[in-house]
Each structure stands twice: as C-alpha cells, then as structure tokens.
Design a protein around this motif. Sequence first.
Motif, PDB file in Angstrom:
ATOM      1  N   LEU A  84       1.003  -1.085   0.511  1.00  0.00           N
ATOM      2  CA  LEU A  84       0.507   0.169   0.303  1.00  0.00           C
ATOM      3  C   LEU A  84       0.574   1.111   0.472  1.00  0.00           C
ATOM      4  N   LEU A  85       1.482   1.541   0.712  1.00  0.00           N
ATOM      5  CA  LEU A  85       2.594   2.470   0.853  1.00  0.00           C
ATOM      6  C   LEU A  85       2.702   2.475  -0.527  1.00  0.00           C
ATOM      7  N   ASP A  86       4.094   1.772  -1.139  1.00  0.00           N
ATOM      8  CA  ASP A  86       4.262   1.664  -2.525  1.00  0.00           C
ATOM      9  C   ASP A  86       3.448   2.211  -3.343  1.00  0.00           C
ATOM     10  N   ARG A  87       2.506   1.712  -3.156  1.00  0.00           N
ATOM     11  CA  ARG A  87       1.510   2.508  -4.130  1.00  0.00           C
ATOM     12  C   ARG A  87       0.852   3.995  -4.367  1.00  0.00           C
ATOM     13  N   LEU A  88       0.303   4.060  -2.484  1.00  0.00           N
ATOM     14  CA  LEU A  88       0.727   5.284  -2.320  1.00  0.00           C
ATOM     15  C   LEU A  88       1.626   6.332  -2.549  1.00  0.00           C
ATOM     16  N   ARG A  89       2.861   5.827  -2.527  1.00  0.00           N
ATOM     17  CA  ARG A  89       4.234   6.904  -2.982  1.00  0.00           C
ATOM     18  C   ARG A  89       4.429   6.740  -4.674  1.00  0.00           C
ATOM     19  N   GLN A  90       3.837   5.876  -5.309  1.00  0.00           N
ATOM     20  CA  GLN A  90       3.588   5.840  -7.067  1.00  0.00           C
ATOM     21  C   GLN A  90       2.429   7.074  -7.152  1.00  0.00           C
ATOM     22  N   THR A  91       1.493   6.781  -6.666  1.00  0.00           N
ATOM     23  CA  THR A  91      -0.084   7.806  -7.336  1.00  0.00           C
ATOM     24  C   THR A  91       0.853   9.598  -6.890  1.00  0.00           C
ATOM     25  N   LEU A  92       1.150   9.861  -5.287  1.00  0.00           N
ATOM     26  CA  LEU A  92       1.640  10.795  -5.247  1.00  0.00           C
ATOM     27  C   LEU A  92       2.574  11.330  -5.910  1.00  0.00           C
ATOM     28  N   ALA A  93       3.200  10.762  -6.736  1.00  0.00           N
ATOM     29  CA  ALA A  93       4.405  11.271  -7.542  1.00  0.00           C
ATOM     30  C   ALA A  93       3.381  11.522  -8.817  1.00  0.00           C
ATOM     31  N   ARG A  94       2.643  10.714  -9.682  1.00  0.00           N
ATOM     32  CA  ARG A  94       1.623  11.602 -10.333  1.00  0.00           C
ATOM     33  C   ARG A  94       1.146  12.800 -10.368  1.00  0.00           C
ATOM     34  N   VAL A  95       0.791  12.271  -9.009  1.00  0.00           N
ATOM     35  CA  VAL A  95       0.285  14.579  -8.587  1.00  0.00           C
ATOM     36  C   VAL A  95       1.619  15.291  -8.890  1.00  0.00           C
ATOM     37  N   ARG A  96       2.029  14.837  -8.049  1.00  0.00           N
ATOM     38  CA  ARG A  96       2.630  15.799  -8.213  1.00  0.00           C
ATOM     39  C   ARG A  96       3.004  16.594  -9.415  1.00  0.00           C
ATOM     40  N   ARG A  97       2.750  15.828 -10.693  1.00  0.00           N
ATOM     41  CA  ARG A  97       3.471  15.535 -12.293  1.00  0.00           C
ATOM     42  C   ARG A  97       2.782  16.018 -13.105  1.00  0.00           C
ATOM     43  N   HIS A  98       1.712  15.915 -12.970  1.00  0.00           N
ATOM     44  CA  HIS A  98       0.220  16.157 -13.647  1.00  0.00           C
ATOM     45  C   HIS A  98      -0.589  16.489 -13.048  1.00  0.00           C
ATOM     46  N   GLN A  99      -0.577  17.163 -11.831  1.00  0.00           N
ATOM     47  CA  GLN A  99      -1.859  18.264 -10.760  1.00  0.00           C
ATOM     48  C   GLN A  99      -2.402  18.453 -10.825  1.00  0.00           C
ATOM     49  N   ASP A 100      -2.792  17.226 -10.874  1.00  0.00           N
ATOM     50  CA  ASP A 100      -4.581  17.015 -10.651  1.00  0.00           C
ATOM     51  C   ASP A 100      -4.615  16.032  -8.984  1.00  0.00           C
ATOM     52  N   PHE A 101      -5.385  15.038  -8.547  1.00  0.00           N
ATOM     53  CA  PHE A 101      -5.706  14.808  -7.053  1.00  0.00           C
ATOM     54  C   PHE A 101      -5.822  13.548  -7.543  1.00  0.00           C
ATOM     55  N   ALA A 102      -5.980  13.352  -5.632  1.00  0.00           N
ATOM     56  CA  ALA A 102      -5.949  11.453  -5.376  1.00  0.00           C
ATOM     57  C   ALA A 102      -6.476  11.818  -4.123  1.00  0.00           C
ATOM     58  N   ALA A 103      -6.120  10.514  -3.382  1.00  0.00           N
ATOM     59  CA  ALA A 103      -6.945  10.060  -2.119  1.00  0.00           C
ATOM     60  C   ALA A 103      -6.890   9.125  -1.668  1.00  0.00           C
ATOM     61  N   VAL A 104      -7.018   9.242  -0.252  1.00  0.00           N
ATOM     62  CA  VAL A 104      -6.390   8.180   0.385  1.00  0.00           C
ATOM     63  C   VAL A 104      -7.484   7.916   0.893  1.00  0.00           C
ATOM     64  N   VAL A 105      -8.568   7.407   0.805  1.00  0.00           N
ATOM     65  CA  VAL A 105     -10.418   6.267   1.926  1.00  0.00           C
ATOM     66  C   VAL A 105      -9.443   5.345   2.812  1.00  0.00           C
ATOM     67  N   PHE A 106      -9.690   6.163   4.120  1.00  0.00           N
ATOM     68  CA  PHE A 106      -9.826   5.027   5.248  1.00  0.00           C
ATOM     69  C   PHE A 106     -10.972   4.640   5.502  1.00  0.00           C
ATOM     70  N   ILE A 107     -11.853   2.751   5.880  1.00  0.00           N
ATOM     71  CA  ILE A 107     -12.456   2.061   5.828  1.00  0.00           C
ATOM     72  C   ILE A 107     -12.367   1.271   6.870  1.00  0.00           C
ATOM     73  N   ASP A 108     -13.102   1.612   8.087  1.00  0.00           N
ATOM     74  CA  ASP A 108     -13.133   1.122   9.669  1.00  0.00           C
ATOM     75  C   ASP A 108     -15.073   0.232   9.573  1.00  0.00           C
ATOM     76  N   LEU A 109     -14.538  -1.193   9.995  1.00  0.00           N
ATOM     77  CA  LEU A 109     -16.281  -1.570  10.039  1.00  0.00           C
ATOM     78  C   LEU A 109     -16.546  -1.496  11.285  1.00  0.00           C
ATOM     79  N   ASP A 110     -18.018  -1.608  11.047  1.00  0.00           N
ATOM     80  CA  ASP A 110     -18.993  -0.937  12.514  1.00  0.00           C
ATOM     81  C   ASP A 110     -19.979  -2.046  12.546  1.00  0.00           C
ATOM     82  N   GLY A 111     -19.702  -2.783  13.510  1.00  0.00           N
ATOM     83  CA  GLY A 111     -19.676  -4.249  14.165  1.00  0.00           C
ATOM     84  C   GLY A 111     -19.668  -5.537  14.049  1.00  0.00           C
ATOM     85  N   PHE A 112     -18.135  -4.982  13.871  1.00  0.00           N
ATOM     86  CA  PHE A 112     -17.343  -6.775  13.011  1.00  0.00           C
ATOM     87  C   PHE A 112     -16.670  -6.971  14.596  1.00  0.00           C
ATOM     88  N   LYS A 113     -16.679  -6.734  15.665  1.00  0.00           N
ATOM     89  CA  LYS A 113     -16.303  -7.557  17.091  1.00  0.00           C
ATOM     90  C   LYS A 113     -17.345  -7.940  17.439  1.00  0.00           C
TER      91      LYS A 113
END
Length: 284
Positions: A130-159
């Motif tokens: 994940l960290l490697d993919r995120l770094r690659q994505t952010l490098a593209r953001v810098r080059r192309h001046q577009d946007f990217a997002a990180v979505v953190f997901i936590d399940l409700d009611g799993f326990k």
Amino acid sequence: MPIRQLLHLSFDPACLADSNGRVLAVNAAFQDVLGVDAAGLEGLGLAGFLGQAAYLDISRNASVDAPLFRRLKALSREGAHQPMEVNCLRLPEGGLALVLRPALSALPHEGAEHMALHDALTGLPNRVLLLDRLRQTLARVRRHQDFAAVVFIDLDGFKPINDTYGHECGDEVLRVTAARLLEVTREGDTASRIGGDEFVMVLGELKNGLHAGLTGNRVIKSITQPIPWQGGSVRVSASLGISVAPTDGLDPETLLKKADEAMYVAKKSGKNGYSFANESVYFE
C-alpha cells in the motif's frame, strides 16, 4: 512527535519494550503477526516471541546510535517461529524499539514476494505494498497536478460478529469485504487490508478531490449488503475517512493520518458514513 505515535505510523510490525524486555506498546501490523490484540501483547516479554537467545543478543548489542539488524525467528499467529528481519534500536531511557519484516530469503522461493506484499486472509495488498502504491500515486499528482485520495475504512459492528458467531465467521466477513472493495475499485487504484477490520483505498487520477465521495458512497452501499453465513446472513456497515492530495498533504504519512482521523469523526457522528479531512460528515 512522541515515539508511541510514530509507532503507529509504521507499516511494518513494530513494538516498544521496557528495559526488562516487557512489551509496552505495539502497532496494528505487529498484532497481525501474532494474531492477538494489543491487550494480549502488552506485558508479554520479547523473549516470548523472539526466543531467549535472540532477545539476549539484541538487548545486549542494540545502541541508541544506529539500528541493530538481525535475521531471527519470531513467533507468528500460527504458533510457529517464522524467519524475520529485525531492526532494534535502544531508546535513550533504556527501552527497545523493534521493527520486523518477513525475511524473503528464508521464505519458499515460489510466491515469496507475493506473500511478503499481500494479506494472507484476503489476498489484498498489505501495508508495505500500500505504501509503495501510495508513493507512486503521489508522484503522479506532483507531475500532472491532479488529485488523489486516501480512503480509510473501518467496519462497524465487526467485533460483535466475532463474539457471537466466532472468528471463522469474522474471517468470512473480511474476505467478502475485500472482494466487494475490489468490485468498486477502478483499474489503477488500490484496495488494501492494513490489519484487523481496517482497509485503505488509494484513488488516483481524480479531477476533483470531492469525487472520492462517489467512491465512498459505493463502498458503503456494497459493504452493507447481507453476507451469507450458515443458512442465514450477517451484516456490517462501514465508517470512512477521506484525505485528498495535494489539499491535505503530499506525503503518505500525513494523508493516512488525516484519513484515519476523519474516519473517527464519521464513526463518532453516527457510523455508516464518510467524512473528509477537516470537512463535514456524510451519512448513508
């Protein structure tokens, strides 16, 4: 930043121990290695999962100047000692900080790289990939001046599902959740499991950061569908936190931290919704 906070930013299994080798704090990846929660690990001796000889070696030779590197065998969640690369640093106050990684050279040759980069239960990319993919994505953001997002997901009611139906059912929920995330993930994006019931998605090539909310909607609708189990079904929902690059930052640690914080906003505000970093909450 306090060292305990830095611990939880590590994508590798990491822990802190006192001068007597008792575990003081662990991160989520470390809990995954042993297959127990933090409460079960804290107070455990390092010798318990490294072995007495290995513990004595690192405790005697670690320094505060540079990490001590060793290839050792650490107790895994399966109860067997698995080859690990261990970096150990002595803290100024006398304790130890350890970071573990799978020892690729000691794994079976076929599939060794895949095993090191993917979650064993779901097959999704793990923290390292994940960290490697995120770094690659952010490098593209810098080059192309577009946007990217990180979505953190936590399940409700799993326990409660684990408590009521057992861990076999909980594992099935995690596998189904992983499959559903892949169904709503575009080619080039990443869906990963980073530990427990927490998942992270990396979305690239966005024309507008708010477009990540569309994916958030799809994720919530998909995850909340019933999951078949032994002639019946179980349900979970999800709380999501979203950070956007470059608006919220351009380094992985900052974006992950802000997405994690936004997820807790969504969870505390009623669950089954998403929140952008520093923005309002959307409920499904």
